[in-house]
Design a protein around this motif. Structure first.
Motif, mmCIF file in Angstrom:
data_model
loop_
_atom_site.group_PDB
_atom_site.id
_atom_site.type_symbol
_atom_site.label_atom_id
_atom_site.label_comp_id
_atom_site.label_asym_id
_atom_site.label_seq_id
_atom_site.Cartn_x
_atom_site.Cartn_y
_atom_site.Cartn_z
ATOM 1 N N TRP A 9 1.014 2.975 4.243
ATOM 2 C CA TRP A 9 -0.269 2.267 4.212
ATOM 3 C C TRP A 9 -1.227 3.034 3.307
ATOM 4 N N HIS B 117 -5.905 -1.080 1.203
ATOM 5 C CA HIS B 117 -5.238 -1.969 2.169
ATOM 6 C C HIS B 117 -3.844 -2.412 1.704
ATOM 7 N N LEU C 240 -0.057 -2.435 2.311
ATOM 8 C CA LEU C 240 0.915 -2.188 3.387
ATOM 9 C C LEU C 240 2.307 -2.500 2.850
ATOM 10 N N SER D 88 -3.728 -0.543 9.492
ATOM 11 C CA SER D 88 -2.501 -1.175 8.988
ATOM 12 C C SER D 88 -2.065 -2.375 9.834
ATOM 13 N N ASP E 29 -0.574 -10.233 3.929
ATOM 14 C CA ASP E 29 -0.743 -8.811 3.580
ATOM 15 C C ASP E 29 -1.161 -8.661 2.119
#
Ligand code: FES
Length: 274
Positions: A60, A65, A67, A83, A172
């Motif tokens: 992470w 941000h 992931l 995360s 994500d």
């Protein structure tokens, strides 16, 4: 020497009616190259993904941000703060359980039962047969008609779950468009995350089960123009299924590796906006 299954009376290479050839194969080209490359490629991915799924480090990048898909969705309180895009309904997990434990078994099942990967490992690992016109070492051939291989038929259910995981990976990738100051921003990592998600969708939608679900069992395409259109598009992707299977192994590793290196401070993420 006789061919490996010459005494067999079943339906293997020694079955009645099959040509009796003393040599293992009459092929003189490098027919073994493709099985070797397949084993090397699949093994490299399995080792890399296996190690990364368990290490619990550098998955992470809090600043942007990012992931890695190997830890998504991260829904345990063991996940590093930030995360968990979908909360942490699960408590701490012991170290032997990967933090991506919700999605990983289904993704593994999706790939293992995939029609392409089946072809790949049946040939390259199980030698059934290793190549066209190369005798297999097994005396019998029962295909996928009985246990355990009949279980391969569950592939379509893995497809449904894999499609949901692709939605999560897409989410994500979208939340990663996050700048240093909290607003919109993007860097090289975003392009890699996005490229990976696009390829994952292409692979998932090119699935043989998806093609069948979309346009299979229709008697009259003319009465189902929308499904027919979707089926023709998926058929085009489906023609590239093997290629997409390999590309996505590559983009998954590339994405994870990139997140790992940026997260560990090996190099900074080049930013294009913010
Ligand atoms: Fe390969 Fe479905 S056939 S993913």
């Amino acid at each position: 020497a006789t061919s490996p299954a010459a005494d067999d009376t079943g339906n293997g290479v020694g079955a009645a009616g099959r040509a009796r050839i003393d040599a293992r194969t009459l092929r003189t080209d490098r027919w073994w190259l493709q099985p070797v490359l397949t084993v090397v490629g699949l093994s490299a991915f399995v080792i890399y993904a296996g190690v990364r799924a368990f290490v619990r480090t550098a998955y992470w990048v809090p600043e942007y941000h990012y992931l890695t898909p190997f830890y998504s969705p991260c829904i345990s309180t063991s996940c590093v703060p930030g995360s968990s895009h979908f909360g942490t309904p699960i408590g701490d997990l012991p170290g032997f359980i990967p933090l991506g434990f919700i999605a990983l078994p289904f993704l593994l099942g999706f790939r293992i039962t995939c029609y392409y990967y089946r072809k790949a490992y049946y040939r390259s690992v199980w030698f059934s047969p290793p190549a066209c016109a190369v005798a297999e070492p097994h005396a019998k051939y029962t295909g996928e008609t009985r246990l355990p291989l009949i279980v391969q038929n569950v592939h379509r259910y893995f497809f449904y779950v894999a499609a949901i995981v692709s939605v999560i990976n897409t989410y994500d990738a979208i939340v990663a468009f996050h700048g240093r100051t909290g607003g919109f921003g993007f860097g090289l990592g975003n392009l890699i995350l996005l490229g990976n998600v696009i390829m994952l969708w292409a692979y998932t939608l090119s699935c043989h089960s998806c093609r069948h679900i979309t346009g299979g069992r229709l008697k009259h395409f003319s009465r189902h123009p929308v499904r027919y259109w979707m089926w023709t598009q998926i058929t085009k992707l489906n023609n590239r299924h093997m290629l997409l299977a390999w590309i996505t192994l590559g983009t998954l590793v590339l994405t994870d590796l990139y997140v790992m290196l940026v997260s560990s401070g090996v190099f900074p993420d080049p930013r294009f906006v913010n």
